[in-house]
Design a protein around this motif. Structure first.
Motif, mmCIF file in Angstrom:
data_model
loop_
_atom_site.group_PDB
_atom_site.id
_atom_site.type_symbol
_atom_site.label_atom_id
_atom_site.label_comp_id
_atom_site.label_asym_id
_atom_site.label_seq_id
_atom_site.Cartn_x
_atom_site.Cartn_y
_atom_site.Cartn_z
ATOM 1 N N VAL A 314 1.074 -1.762 -0.094
ATOM 2 C CA VAL A 314 0.063 -0.331 -0.317
ATOM 3 C C VAL A 314 1.110 1.357 -0.502
ATOM 4 O O VAL A 314 0.603 2.248 -0.646
ATOM 5 C CB VAL A 314 -1.167 0.028 1.043
ATOM 6 N N ALA A 315 2.090 1.146 1.159
ATOM 7 C CA ALA A 315 2.650 2.012 1.021
ATOM 8 C C ALA A 315 3.439 2.567 -0.424
ATOM 9 O O ALA A 315 3.785 3.438 -0.646
ATOM 10 C CB ALA A 315 3.267 2.206 2.178
ATOM 11 N N VAL A 316 3.950 1.409 -0.774
ATOM 12 C CA VAL A 316 5.043 1.678 -2.080
ATOM 13 C C VAL A 316 3.699 2.272 -3.487
ATOM 14 O O VAL A 316 4.506 2.434 -3.718
ATOM 15 C CB VAL A 316 5.354 0.547 -2.290
ATOM 16 N N ARG A 317 2.990 1.437 -3.419
ATOM 17 C CA ARG A 317 2.182 1.674 -4.413
ATOM 18 C C ARG A 317 1.525 3.604 -3.922
ATOM 19 O O ARG A 317 1.679 4.414 -5.683
ATOM 20 C CB ARG A 317 0.654 1.401 -4.154
ATOM 21 N N TYR A 318 1.372 4.094 -2.865
ATOM 22 C CA TYR A 318 1.162 6.020 -3.172
ATOM 23 C C TYR A 318 2.602 6.111 -3.326
ATOM 24 O O TYR A 318 2.193 6.797 -3.564
ATOM 25 C CB TYR A 318 1.550 5.777 -1.300
ATOM 26 N N ALA A 319 3.709 5.232 -2.991
ATOM 27 C CA ALA A 319 4.776 6.537 -3.133
ATOM 28 C C ALA A 319 5.003 6.326 -4.929
ATOM 29 O O ALA A 319 5.490 7.154 -5.540
ATOM 30 C CB ALA A 319 5.947 5.998 -2.495
ATOM 31 N N ALA A 320 4.775 5.868 -5.706
ATOM 32 C CA ALA A 320 4.470 4.883 -6.850
ATOM 33 C C ALA A 320 3.316 6.263 -7.327
ATOM 34 O O ALA A 320 4.412 6.586 -8.389
ATOM 35 C CB ALA A 320 4.266 3.332 -7.112
ATOM 36 N N GLU A 321 2.171 6.223 -7.330
ATOM 37 C CA GLU A 321 1.480 7.421 -8.042
ATOM 38 C C GLU A 321 2.070 8.648 -7.724
ATOM 39 O O GLU A 321 2.038 9.789 -8.501
ATOM 40 C CB GLU A 321 -0.262 7.585 -6.686
ATOM 41 N N LEU A 322 2.971 8.627 -6.270
ATOM 42 C CA LEU A 322 3.244 10.254 -5.941
ATOM 43 C C LEU A 322 4.238 10.538 -7.310
ATOM 44 O O LEU A 322 4.670 12.002 -7.570
ATOM 45 C CB LEU A 322 4.214 10.682 -4.246
ATOM 46 N N SER A 402 5.182 -5.993 -8.246
ATOM 47 C CA SER A 402 5.272 -5.450 -9.286
ATOM 48 C C SER A 402 3.653 -5.554 -9.520
ATOM 49 O O SER A 402 3.358 -3.963 -9.872
ATOM 50 C CB SER A 402 6.063 -6.023 -10.566
ATOM 51 N N GLU A 403 2.851 -6.655 -9.054
ATOM 52 C CA GLU A 403 1.518 -5.909 -10.085
ATOM 53 C C GLU A 403 0.897 -5.218 -8.905
ATOM 54 O O GLU A 403 0.118 -4.084 -9.341
ATOM 55 C CB GLU A 403 0.762 -7.324 -9.539
ATOM 56 N N LEU A 404 0.758 -5.278 -7.372
ATOM 57 C CA LEU A 404 0.722 -4.445 -6.374
ATOM 58 C C LEU A 404 0.508 -3.439 -6.424
ATOM 59 O O LEU A 404 0.582 -2.419 -5.983
ATOM 60 C CB LEU A 404 0.953 -5.377 -5.330
ATOM 61 N N THR A 405 2.232 -2.719 -6.923
ATOM 62 C CA THR A 405 2.713 -1.489 -6.655
ATOM 63 C C THR A 405 2.189 -1.193 -8.535
ATOM 64 O O THR A 405 2.891 0.080 -8.259
ATOM 65 C CB THR A 405 3.959 -1.673 -6.691
ATOM 66 N N GLY A 406 1.115 -1.379 -9.043
ATOM 67 C CA GLY A 406 0.524 -0.994 -10.325
ATOM 68 C C GLY A 406 0.837 -1.057 -11.525
ATOM 69 O O GLY A 406 1.556 -0.479 -12.589
ATOM 70 N N GLY A 407 1.405 -2.193 -11.149
ATOM 71 C CA GLY A 407 2.578 -3.250 -12.410
ATOM 72 C C GLY A 407 3.532 -2.359 -12.789
ATOM 73 O O GLY A 407 4.041 -2.425 -13.890
ATOM 74 N N LEU A 408 3.843 -1.791 -12.140
ATOM 75 C CA LEU A 408 5.705 -1.276 -12.270
ATOM 76 C C LEU A 408 6.747 -2.164 -12.317
ATOM 77 O O LEU A 408 7.155 -3.314 -12.571
ATOM 78 C CB LEU A 408 6.345 -0.671 -10.688
ATOM 79 N N PRO A 409 7.276 -2.311 -14.382
ATOM 80 C CA PRO A 409 8.880 -2.882 -14.085
ATOM 81 C C PRO A 409 9.477 -3.087 -12.878
ATOM 82 O O PRO A 409 10.004 -1.916 -12.540
ATOM 83 C CB PRO A 409 9.165 -3.049 -15.007
ATOM 84 N N ILE A 410 10.723 -4.232 -12.590
ATOM 85 C CA ILE A 410 11.475 -4.242 -11.833
ATOM 86 C C ILE A 410 12.643 -4.230 -12.641
ATOM 87 O O ILE A 410 12.782 -4.826 -13.528
ATOM 88 C CB ILE A 410 11.354 -5.711 -11.125
ATOM 89 N N SER A 411 13.593 -2.998 -12.419
ATOM 90 C CA SER A 411 15.147 -2.843 -13.193
ATOM 91 C C SER A 411 15.631 -3.935 -12.835
ATOM 92 O O SER A 411 16.779 -4.423 -13.311
ATOM 93 C CB SER A 411 14.807 -1.544 -13.559
ATOM 94 N N MET A 412 15.964 -3.920 -11.931
ATOM 95 C CA MET A 412 17.113 -4.138 -10.746
ATOM 96 C C MET A 412 16.424 -5.661 -9.614
ATOM 97 O O MET A 412 15.252 -4.467 -8.767
ATOM 98 C CB MET A 412 17.664 -2.972 -10.097
ATOM 99 N N VAL A 413 16.908 -5.387 -8.813
ATOM 100 C CA VAL A 413 17.116 -6.736 -8.160
ATOM 101 C C VAL A 413 18.687 -6.984 -6.880
ATOM 102 O O VAL A 413 19.695 -7.051 -7.798
ATOM 103 C CB VAL A 413 16.392 -8.423 -7.700
ATOM 104 N N GLY A 414 18.788 -5.876 -5.804
ATOM 105 C CA GLY A 414 19.600 -6.439 -4.996
ATOM 106 C C GLY A 414 19.992 -8.148 -4.133
ATOM 107 O O GLY A 414 18.950 -7.495 -3.587
ATOM 108 N N VAL A 415 20.786 -8.264 -4.161
ATOM 109 C CA VAL A 415 20.536 -10.028 -4.174
ATOM 110 C C VAL A 415 21.743 -9.939 -2.642
ATOM 111 O O VAL A 415 22.248 -10.812 -2.900
ATOM 112 C CB VAL A 415 21.058 -10.660 -5.177
#
Ligand code: IMP
Length: 433
Positions: A314-322, A402-415
């Motif tokens: 919820v928080a990340v989707r809000y950030a994505a919208e802003l 990705s789906e829950l945050t508005g279908g944003l692509p994931i460009s990188m993953v830190g492992v």
């Protein structure tokens, strides 16, 4: 992709340092656009392990111009200490590629003192600030009584202006906080000394940035903290005093909004926060301890243990919208490697009402997370360098994020913590030094 903003999509400490350090190999310029030494950007690369507080994370590359932008609040003493730390590690910090905006605010000794006194006076309303003087410095900026970095290099102006400012500060210290006044001569002497030492770095950065824009150079705009600590949109009053969201990148760096053509939202694969204020997915007990210990979740600036919880979509989707993220970079997925099950917060329940966006703080304080559960992958991800190297359950977890945050692509993953422990998903190639 000439101008990319790298901003935090949670409560701060998302791993922006890792992402900027990784991406800066391809950049011409990195501009820190807000905040001060309340930041602790942890970077692990071939030079060692560093917690950068003020320096942009492009400092490790000899070809990168690093700008401490106009939106920043800079403590000159911390800057000098950080420079010494970098020089001791064998890194060069020449003024030809290290630039401090003459318009950036100066964090003065009275700001640091007042930050501590204000926190104490707040009692049960304490905000858990880093006590670095950030709030009082930005307060003075808005009240138009701040000192700017350029002022430090103008002795005549500084002498006169500082006296005017300190008269008021000393009345505040003595009459409101019952504290001893600060000695004007001592503060002036200190400020003049800073001005002398920093003079080669303090400049009008506007032409430099504009030239880079005109020449379509690759520029990274580096944020501090995250959307939930934004002064406008965060969990006010438990916020910082500047704007870490993408809009803040434009004002703080002096780059027209339409020139920012790539906005990377950095998210940790779970949630952490330092300081006070609501964090709906915060855990307690064994699971919180596990995340904290495996993720080494201790504040890079204050050393305080971070509050840890499940990923809050919820928080990340809000950030994505802003912010209008073009993509998200998910860091520290490896910290979850051994967990048998994982949870993702998909909504909040506030007094029986379902919320799918972040409500105002009064309601957020009562938000109960609504979770989806996921099977863990219980396998190491640290060697993964491509999407198909990730265990299927890790892929499913990331895809759901990705789906829950508005279908944003994931460009990188830190492992993992090292610069090289980075998996680029969308096929972009970054040269890693
Ligand atoms: P301030 O920025 O020191 O005034 O603190 C305001 C709030 O932001 C407090 O809750 C701090 O703990 C939090 N905060 C400040 N800087 C950071 C950071 O770099 N990472 C995480 N939280 C931070």
């Amino acid at each position: 992709m000439p101008v990319t903003a790298v901003v935090g999509a949670q409560w701060g400490d998302e791993g922006k340092g890792h992402v900027v350090d990784f991406m800066a190999s391809q950049a011409h310029m990195v501009i820190r656009f807000q905040g001060g030494d309340n930041a602790g950007h942890t970077v692990v690369n071939n030079h060692g392990k560093f917690a950068l507080h003020l320096f942009p994370c492009g400092i490790f590359y000899p070809h990168v111009h690093n700008v401490l932008g106009t939106g920043m609040a800079i403590n000159p003493q911390s800057f000098l200490e950080e420079m010494t730390m970098l020089n001791d590690a064998g890194l060069e910090t020449p003024s030809s590629r290290l630039h401090i905006s003459e318009r950036a605010q100066v964090v003065m000794p009275y700001h640091v003192l007042i930050d501590g006194l204000e926190e104490e006076a707040r009692g049960k309303h304490a905000q858990g600030t880093t006590k670095r003087g950030i709030g009082p410095c930005y307060t003075d900026k808005a009240a138009r009584v701040g000192l700017r970095m350029g002022d430090l290099t103008d002795a005549g102006h500084l002498r006169e202006y500082l006296r005017h400012v300190m008269d008021v500060k000393n009345r505040l210290l003595t009459r409101v906080y019952d504290h001893d006044p600060l000695c004007y001569d001592d503060v002036l002497e200190q400020a003049l000394a800073w001005g002398k030492q920093l003079a080669p770095y303090i400049k009008n950065t506007h032409p430099l940035v504009q030239q880079a824009l005109r020449e379509d150079k690759t520029i990274l705009l580096e944020g501090q903290l995250g959307a939930l600590r934004d002064v406008n949109w965060g969990i006010y009053p438990y916020v910082t005093s500047s704007s870490p969201i993408a809009g803040g990148a434009a004002t703080g760096a002096g780059v027209p909004p339409h020139r920012i053509n790539n906005i990377i939202g950095v998210v940790k694969a779970y949630t952490t926060a330092v300081g006070e204020g609501p964090v709906p997915t915060e855990l307690d007990g064994e699971m919180e301890r596990t995340l904290r210990e495996v993720g080494e979740e201790y504040g890079a600036t204050t050393g305080r243990p971070r509050r840890c919880g499940w990923f809050d979509a919820v928080a990340v989707r809000y950030a994505a919208e802003l912010c209008g993220f073009s993509s998200i970079a998910v860091t520290k997925i490896d910290v979850l490697d051994q967990l048998p099950t994982l949870k993702l917060c998909v909504a909040y329940d506030v007094d029986g009402t379902r919320y799918e966006t972040v409500p105002d703080t009064r309601l957020m304080a009562r938000a109960q997370p609504v979770y989806e559960e996921f099977p863990g992958w219980q396998a190491s991800t640290t060697e993964a360098r491509a999407w198909h190297d990730l265990p299927p359950n890790a892929q499913a977890y990331l895809e759901r994020i990705s789906e829950l945050t508005g279908g944003l692509p994931i460009s990188m993953v830190g492992v993992g913590p090292h610069r090289n422990d980075t998996l680029v998903v969308d096929g972009q190639h970054y040269e890693v030094a």
